[in-house]
Design a protein around this motif. Structure first.
Motif, mmCIF file in Angstrom:
data_model
loop_
_atom_site.group_PDB
_atom_site.id
_atom_site.type_symbol
_atom_site.label_atom_id
_atom_site.label_comp_id
_atom_site.label_asym_id
_atom_site.label_seq_id
_atom_site.Cartn_x
_atom_site.Cartn_y
_atom_site.Cartn_z
ATOM 1 N N CYS A 1 18.606 -89.963 -50.385
ATOM 2 C CA CYS A 1 17.441 -90.828 -50.170
ATOM 3 C C CYS A 1 17.277 -91.213 -48.709
ATOM 4 C CB CYS A 1 17.558 -92.108 -50.990
ATOM 5 S SG CYS A 1 17.536 -91.792 -52.741
ATOM 6 N N LYS A 2 18.378 -91.169 -47.969
ATOM 7 C CA LYS A 2 18.306 -91.515 -46.546
ATOM 8 C C LYS A 2 17.644 -90.418 -45.733
ATOM 9 C CE LYS A 2 22.331 -94.450 -46.522
ATOM 10 N NZ LYS A 2 23.775 -94.296 -46.439
ATOM 11 N N ARG B 1 14.731 -84.170 -47.449
ATOM 12 C CA ARG B 1 15.629 -83.345 -48.256
ATOM 13 C C ARG B 1 15.585 -83.674 -49.742
ATOM 14 N NH1 ARG B 1 18.586 -80.756 -44.497
ATOM 15 N NH2 ARG B 1 18.253 -79.041 -45.921
ATOM 16 N N VAL B 2 14.774 -84.669 -50.109
ATOM 17 C CA VAL B 2 14.728 -85.072 -51.518
ATOM 18 C C VAL B 2 14.307 -83.904 -52.399
ATOM 19 C CG1 VAL B 2 13.444 -86.504 -53.170
ATOM 20 C CG2 VAL B 2 14.458 -87.547 -51.146
ATOM 21 N N LYS B 3 13.349 -83.112 -51.933
ATOM 22 C CA LYS B 3 12.872 -81.980 -52.729
ATOM 23 C C LYS B 3 13.932 -80.880 -52.848
ATOM 24 C CE LYS B 3 8.056 -82.896 -52.522
ATOM 25 N NZ LYS B 3 6.750 -82.641 -51.951
ATOM 26 N N THR C 1 13.654 -90.109 -56.047
ATOM 27 C CA THR C 1 12.341 -90.442 -55.502
ATOM 28 C C THR C 1 12.232 -91.918 -55.172
ATOM 29 O OG1 THR C 1 11.460 -90.806 -57.721
ATOM 30 C CG2 THR C 1 11.189 -88.603 -56.792
ATOM 31 N N GLY C 2 13.094 -92.730 -55.805
ATOM 32 C CA GLY C 2 13.034 -94.164 -55.558
ATOM 33 C C GLY C 2 11.740 -94.778 -56.077
ATOM 34 N N GLU C 3 11.024 -94.028 -56.951
ATOM 35 C CA GLU C 3 9.739 -94.519 -57.458
ATOM 36 C C GLU C 3 9.911 -95.688 -58.410
ATOM 37 O OE1 GLU C 3 7.928 -91.082 -59.150
ATOM 38 O OE2 GLU C 3 7.355 -90.310 -57.190
ATOM 39 N N PRO D 1 14.526 -88.373 -46.394
ATOM 40 C CA PRO D 1 13.392 -88.115 -47.296
ATOM 41 C C PRO D 1 12.959 -86.644 -47.320
ATOM 42 C CG PRO D 1 12.993 -90.056 -45.952
ATOM 43 C CD PRO D 1 14.254 -89.435 -45.435
#
Ligand code: ZN
Length: 151
Positions: free
Chosen positions: A121-122, A126-128, A98-100, A124
């Motif tokens: 991360c590149k 597809r993060v889920k 998530t890069g949070e 977004p």
């Protein structure tokens, strides 16, 4: 393409083609289902937990290459780990995807091959897909029988 990008693609393709631990554990004492409505990924994670250790972990389901590869890598990394270690890895992967929050270097080192997942991360959207199996595993460890959703 950078070296990490190439490695990322290679690993995702490999795990998608021959997913590890892609089976049902018939006598699993923990299991949880997860769904990512954005992409249509479904996963069921099976865990055999004994004395706080993950004796066996597997998954079944259908979804895109990233969701499948992430689940496959997760099972190979978590098998034999304690419940506490698995939760720590989950936290780190979650932060990384998530890069949070910044991930401590020492935590990143513990991820080993899972670091490759940071390549997602590149993309977004597809993060889920990548985090689905992880949320589902976490729900299984916590003994939740609700369907985990990425929403
Ligand atoms: Zn997906």
């Amino acid at each position: 393409m950078s070296e990490l990008d190439e490695l990322y693609q290679e690993v995702i393709l490999d795990h998608n083609k021959s997913p590890r631990n892609f089976r049902e554990i018939v006598d699993a004492n923990r299991r949880s289902e997860g769904y990512n409505p954005l992409c249509g990924d479904h996963v069921t994670v099976f865990v055999n937990l004994a004395d706080g250790m993950i004796r066996d972990i597997s998954f079944k389901g259908s979804g895109c290459a990233i969701s499948k590869a992430s689940a496959s890598m997760m099972t190979t990394e978590l098998k034999g780990k304690s419940e506490a270690e698995a939760e720590r890895v989950f936290d780190t992967v979650h932060k990384m995807l998530t890069g949070e929050m910044a991930v401590e270097e020492s935590d990143l080192e513990r991820l080993g091959k899972l670091k490759i997942l940071s390549g997602v991360c590149k993309f977004p959207a597809r993060v889920k897909c990548a985090s689905l199996a992880w949320h589902t595993m976490n729900a299984a460890l916590k003994g939740s029988d609700k369907v985990a959703s990425t929403e």
